[in-house]
Design an enzyme around this catalytic site. Structure first.
Site, PDB file in Angstrom:
ATOM      1  CE1 TYR A  33       7.308  -6.469   1.131  1.00 39.32           C
ATOM      2  CE2 TYR A  33       8.509  -8.730   1.702  1.00 39.32           C
ATOM      3  CZ  TYR A  33       7.360  -7.790   2.130  1.00 39.32           C
ATOM      4  OH  TYR A  33       6.725  -7.950   3.163  1.00 39.32           O
ATOM      5  NE  ARG A  52       2.149 -12.153  -2.374  1.00 33.78           N
ATOM      6  CZ  ARG A  52       2.524 -12.772  -1.101  1.00 33.78           C
ATOM      7  NH1 ARG A  52       1.304 -12.771  -0.335  1.00 33.78           N
ATOM      8  NH2 ARG A  52       3.390 -12.994  -0.667  1.00 33.78           N
ATOM      9  NE  ARG A 100      14.453  12.124  -2.919  1.00 34.50           N
ATOM     10  CZ  ARG A 100      13.412  13.047  -2.737  1.00 34.50           C
ATOM     11  NH1 ARG A 100      13.568  14.122  -3.283  1.00 34.50           N
ATOM     12  NH2 ARG A 100      12.531  12.562  -1.739  1.00 34.50           N
ATOM     13  CE  LYS A 149       5.496 -10.266   0.534  1.00 27.95           C
ATOM     14  NZ  LYS A 149       5.273  -9.920   1.841  1.00 27.95           N
ATOM     15  CD  GLU A 182      -2.075  -7.578   6.562  1.00 31.83           C
ATOM     16  OE1 GLU A 182      -1.666  -8.633   5.889  1.00 31.83           O
ATOM     17  OE2 GLU A 182      -1.880  -6.637   5.865  1.00 31.83           O
ATOM     18  CG  LEU A 207       0.112  -9.402   1.312  1.00 32.35           C
ATOM     19  CD1 LEU A 207       0.276  -8.462  -0.050  1.00 32.35           C
ATOM     20  CD2 LEU A 207       1.525 -10.088   1.789  1.00 32.35           C
TER      21      LEU A 207
END
Ligand code: PDD
Length: 285
Positions: A33, A52, A100, A149, A182, A207
């Site tokens: 995301y 990114r 799945r 991310k 972070e 990140l």
């Protein structure tokens, strides 16, 4: 006005916007995301966020779902349809829908794309920045690839909840050597008594925040000394200032860590000046 979400090629009222129960994002957190700031109706640092995104997708071997320029159009259209002036636009891409199975689905499975956008309380954020926020620290129990991310954010969710339960806004992760990595949704910074700005290098322990990257330019332009290195919680307690960065908060002064006041317990001059100058260096499309 009903909120509008973009889902796989269509703009739909949020109540009708749905993803399949076998979407791999839903089943496995198998996706990535981005969150971009929207300011005066414009998306901030879109080019960097899409770069990114490309990297995150490459690392997880998920196909970029459409031309980056087309994705830019979808971001802007979602912002427009939701009449976002000051807020955020959220973009999520997963490996798509398939029966799945832990291993990757058949080649050709289309990635799923969702975009939402909403206003934030800009005046409220300014007020918060003028007062500063408090943070707590929690052990960093995340996997090693937090440079991606990814939407797998369970440790971040638990850390943020721990912060909420202690009445503060953010939790800073601490590695096994006692050093800050972070925040649960932000990068962490301090300013030493000597005026040096310190933040962890964007190696695989954090990140690489877009706000962080732009802020490095602001720091240089202001003639400040930067050191990209880890810092301990003890060093943070003794710092002149602390602050955090993210797309939704830009530069947010941190005035208390685990209940201890940082500096004089009020937002510092460095963080305040960096926040003031940020958008002069950011790209606005
Ligand atoms: N969070 N570190 C983590 C773990 C983050 O989740 C974020 C962003 C950042 C700062 O990155 P940037 O400056 O590019 O926003 C650092 C976003 C805002 C979120 O999850 O909502």
């Amino acid at each position: 006005m009903s909120r509008i979400a973009y889902v796989n090629g269509r703009y739909l009222p949020c109540c009708e916007a749905t993803v399949h129960v076998e979407d791999r994002g839903y089943q496995f957190s198998d996706g990535v995301y981005e969150v971009c700031e929207v300011r005066e109706g414009r998306i901030i640092d879109e080019r960097r966020h899409l770069a990114r995104l490309q990297r995150s997708l490459d690392e997880l071997r998920i196909r970029f779902p459409m031309a980056p320029a087309a994705l830019g159009v979808v971001l802007r259209e979602t912002v427009r349809r939701n009449r976002v002036r000051d807020g955020i636009v959220y973009l999520q891409i997963t490996r798509g829908v398939a029966r799945r199975d832990f291993a990757f689905p058949p080649p050709g499975t289309a990635p799923s794309v969702v975009v939402t956008a909403r206003n934030l309380d800009a005046a409220g954020n300014e007020k918060t920045a003028a007062e500063g926020i408090a943070v707590i620290t929690v052990p960093d129990n995340r996997w090693e690839r937090v440079d991606i991310k990814s939407i797998s954010l369970l440790p971040n969710v638990l850390a943020k909840q721990a912060a909420r339960e202690q009445g503060v806004k953010e939790a800073w992760f601490i590695d096994s050597d006692g050093r800050v990595t972070e925040g649960s949704s932000s990068n962490a910074w301090i300013v030493t008594m000597g005026g040096k700005v310190i933040t962890r290098a964007a190696d695989k322990g954090i990140l690489r925040g877009i706000t962080r990257s732009v802020l490095l330019e602001v720091i240089e332009a202001q003639g400040l000394t930067l050191e990209e290195r880890p810092f301990t919680v003890a060093e943070a307690y003794g710092a002149r200032e602390a602050f955090l960065t993210s797309a939704s908060q830009i530069v947010m002064p941190v005035v208390r860590i685990n209940g201890r006041p940082i500096g004089n317990g009020a937002p510092g001059t460095v963080a305040t000046a960096l926040r003031r100058d940020y958008h002069r260096h950011a790209e606005s499309a």
